[in-house]
Design a protein around this motif. Structure first.
Motif, PDB file in Angstrom:
ATOM      1  N   ALA A  57       1.081  -1.134  -0.072  1.00 28.50           N
ATOM      2  CA  ALA A  57       0.020  -0.019  -0.049  1.00 28.50           C
ATOM      3  C   ALA A  57       0.904   1.096  -0.045  1.00 28.50           C
ATOM      4  CB  ALA A  57      -0.856  -0.074   1.283  1.00 28.50           C
ATOM      5  N   HIS A  58       1.888   1.144   0.892  1.00 31.44           N
ATOM      6  CA  HIS A  58       2.832   2.493   1.044  1.00 31.44           C
ATOM      7  C   HIS A  58       3.679   2.582  -0.331  1.00 31.44           C
ATOM      8  CE1 HIS A  58       2.158   4.195   4.829  1.00 31.44           C
ATOM      9  NE2 HIS A  58       1.746   2.984   5.220  1.00 31.44           N
ATOM     10  N   GLU A  59       3.834   1.537  -1.040  1.00 32.69           N
ATOM     11  CA  GLU A  59       4.863   1.703  -2.264  1.00 32.69           C
ATOM     12  C   GLU A  59       3.803   2.313  -3.245  1.00 32.69           C
ATOM     13  OE1 GLU A  59       6.399  -2.122  -3.302  1.00 32.69           O
ATOM     14  OE2 GLU A  59       7.687  -2.257  -1.550  1.00 32.69           O
ATOM     15  N   SER A  60       2.589   1.914  -3.117  1.00 31.12           N
ATOM     16  CA  SER A  60       1.769   2.259  -4.239  1.00 31.12           C
ATOM     17  C   SER A  60       0.888   3.780  -4.252  1.00 31.12           C
ATOM     18  CB  SER A  60       0.397   1.283  -4.511  1.00 31.12           C
ATOM     19  OG  SER A  60       0.974   0.089  -4.699  1.00 31.12           O
ATOM     20  N   SER A  61       1.046   4.126  -2.804  1.00 29.80           N
ATOM     21  CA  SER A  61       0.468   5.409  -2.568  1.00 29.80           C
ATOM     22  C   SER A  61       1.367   6.621  -3.196  1.00 29.80           C
ATOM     23  CB  SER A  61       0.365   5.500  -0.984  1.00 29.80           C
ATOM     24  OG  SER A  61       1.579   5.677  -0.480  1.00 29.80           O
ATOM     25  N   GLU A  62       0.517   7.714  -3.234  1.00 24.66           N
ATOM     26  CA  GLU A  62       0.882   9.145  -3.731  1.00 24.66           C
ATOM     27  C   GLU A  62       0.252   9.903  -2.457  1.00 24.66           C
ATOM     28  OE1 GLU A  62      -0.131  10.078  -7.836  1.00 24.66           O
ATOM     29  OE2 GLU A  62       0.002   7.994  -8.419  1.00 24.66           O
ATOM     30  N   GLY A  63       1.364  10.203  -1.719  1.00 23.69           N
ATOM     31  CA  GLY A  63       0.958  10.921  -0.363  1.00 23.69           C
ATOM     32  C   GLY A  63       0.566   9.991   0.785  1.00 23.69           C
ATOM     33  N   LYS A  64       0.051  10.658   2.047  1.00 26.66           N
ATOM     34  CA  LYS A  64       0.100   9.876   2.963  1.00 26.66           C
ATOM     35  C   LYS A  64      -1.245   9.106   3.071  1.00 26.66           C
ATOM     36  CE  LYS A  64       0.499  11.387   7.117  1.00 26.66           C
ATOM     37  NZ  LYS A  64       1.469  10.832   8.032  1.00 26.66           N
ATOM     38  N   LEU A  65      -1.261   7.852   3.630  1.00 22.49           N
ATOM     39  CA  LEU A  65      -2.434   7.200   3.849  1.00 22.49           C
ATOM     40  C   LEU A  65      -3.534   7.523   4.785  1.00 22.49           C
ATOM     41  CD1 LEU A  65      -1.285   3.350   3.670  1.00 22.49           C
ATOM     42  CD2 LEU A  65      -2.331   4.908   1.801  1.00 22.49           C
ATOM     43  N   THR A  66      -5.052   7.828   4.350  1.00 19.31           N
ATOM     44  CA  THR A  66      -5.737   8.075   5.419  1.00 19.31           C
ATOM     45  C   THR A  66      -6.533   7.265   5.549  1.00 19.31           C
ATOM     46  OG1 THR A  66      -6.957   9.460   3.551  1.00 19.31           O
ATOM     47  CG2 THR A  66      -5.438  10.758   4.933  1.00 19.31           C
ATOM     48  N   LEU A  67      -7.398   7.035   6.733  1.00 17.42           N
ATOM     49  CA  LEU A  67      -8.404   5.991   7.112  1.00 17.42           C
ATOM     50  C   LEU A  67      -9.902   6.566   6.884  1.00 17.42           C
ATOM     51  CD1 LEU A  67      -9.339   3.370   8.480  1.00 17.42           C
ATOM     52  CD2 LEU A  67      -9.078   4.650  10.827  1.00 17.42           C
ATOM     53  N   LYS A  68     -10.678   5.616   6.435  1.00 15.55           N
ATOM     54  CA  LYS A  68     -12.177   5.806   6.315  1.00 15.55           C
ATOM     55  C   LYS A  68     -12.565   4.650   6.951  1.00 15.55           C
ATOM     56  CE  LYS A  68     -12.570   8.944   2.525  1.00 15.55           C
ATOM     57  NZ  LYS A  68     -12.805   9.194   1.212  1.00 15.55           N
ATOM     58  N   ILE A  69     -13.501   4.493   8.036  1.00 13.19           N
ATOM     59  CA  ILE A  69     -14.113   3.392   8.303  1.00 13.19           C
ATOM     60  C   ILE A  69     -15.482   3.227   7.659  1.00 13.19           C
ATOM     61  CG2 ILE A  69     -14.931   2.231  10.614  1.00 13.19           C
ATOM     62  CD1 ILE A  69     -12.714   3.700  12.139  1.00 13.19           C
ATOM     63  N   GLU A  70     -15.642   2.305   7.056  1.00  9.53           N
ATOM     64  CA  GLU A  70     -16.910   2.098   6.369  1.00  9.53           C
ATOM     65  C   GLU A  70     -17.551   0.826   6.388  1.00  9.53           C
ATOM     66  OE1 GLU A  70     -15.431   4.782   2.479  1.00  9.53           O
ATOM     67  OE2 GLU A  70     -14.393   2.671   2.664  1.00  9.53           O
ATOM     68  N   GLN A  71     -18.955   0.869   6.248  1.00  9.01           N
ATOM     69  CA  GLN A  71     -19.774  -0.315   6.463  1.00  9.01           C
ATOM     70  C   GLN A  71     -19.470  -1.146   5.055  1.00  9.01           C
ATOM     71  OE1 GLN A  71     -21.951  -1.610   8.429  1.00  9.01           O
ATOM     72  NE2 GLN A  71     -21.985   0.063   9.850  1.00  9.01           N
ATOM     73  N   PRO A  72     -18.999  -2.465   5.230  1.00  4.80           N
ATOM     74  CA  PRO A  72     -18.987  -3.414   3.964  1.00  4.80           C
ATOM     75  C   PRO A  72     -20.431  -3.205   3.147  1.00  4.80           C
ATOM     76  CG  PRO A  72     -18.806  -4.664   5.767  1.00  4.80           C
ATOM     77  CD  PRO A  72     -18.846  -3.174   6.517  1.00  4.80           C
ATOM     78  N   THR A  73     -20.239  -3.250   1.753  1.00  4.64           N
ATOM     79  CA  THR A  73     -21.537  -3.469   1.132  1.00  4.64           C
ATOM     80  C   THR A  73     -22.047  -4.592   1.138  1.00  4.64           C
ATOM     81  OG1 THR A  73     -20.140  -3.649  -0.908  1.00  4.64           O
ATOM     82  CG2 THR A  73     -21.015  -1.588  -0.383  1.00  4.64           C
TER      83      THR A  73
END
Length: 113
Positions: A57-73
């Motif tokens: 995830a960090h190798e692929s990211s552009e900028g910092k990672l941010t968290l979103k807590i979401e209900q699974p669909t």
């Protein structure tokens, strides 16, 4: 040293920090607690996969990672949440962790992409 009765909130905080900071090793002591269960047959296997997913995830990211807590669909279980980590440009999360809390236990799974 981790005290005997670690709260689920503390475990969740450490999980999020380890993902955002690309530091899976910092979560390892919390993963090994009795309050934490994983989808993998054993916690060492889960950790290896978790570590690889964070690094990817960090190798692929552009900028910092941010968290979103979401209900699974697709999951009808109301106790299940997806901890989705996004960067600044990708539409879909670069890392997604399934978290389920029940009776002072925390169940963890990593969604492969």
């Amino acid at each position: 040293m981790i005290w005997q009765q670690t709260s689920i909130e503390k475990i969740k905080t450490e999980l999020v920090l380890s993902c955002i900071n690309n530091d899976p090793e910092s979560f390892l002591p919390f993963l090994m607690l009795a309050e934490v269960e994983t989808e993998a047959p054993n916690k060492k296997d889960f950790y290896q996969f978790f570590k690889g997913m964070i690094n990817q995830a960090h190798e692929s990211s552009e900028g910092k990672l941010t968290l979103k807590i979401e209900q699974p669909t697709l999951d009808t279980d109301k106790e299940v949440l997806n901890y989705n980590f996004y960067d600044n440009t990708h539409k879909y999360p670069l890392l997604s962790i399934v978290v389920k809390e029940n009776n002072n236990l925390m169940y963890l799974g990593v969604m492969p992409f």
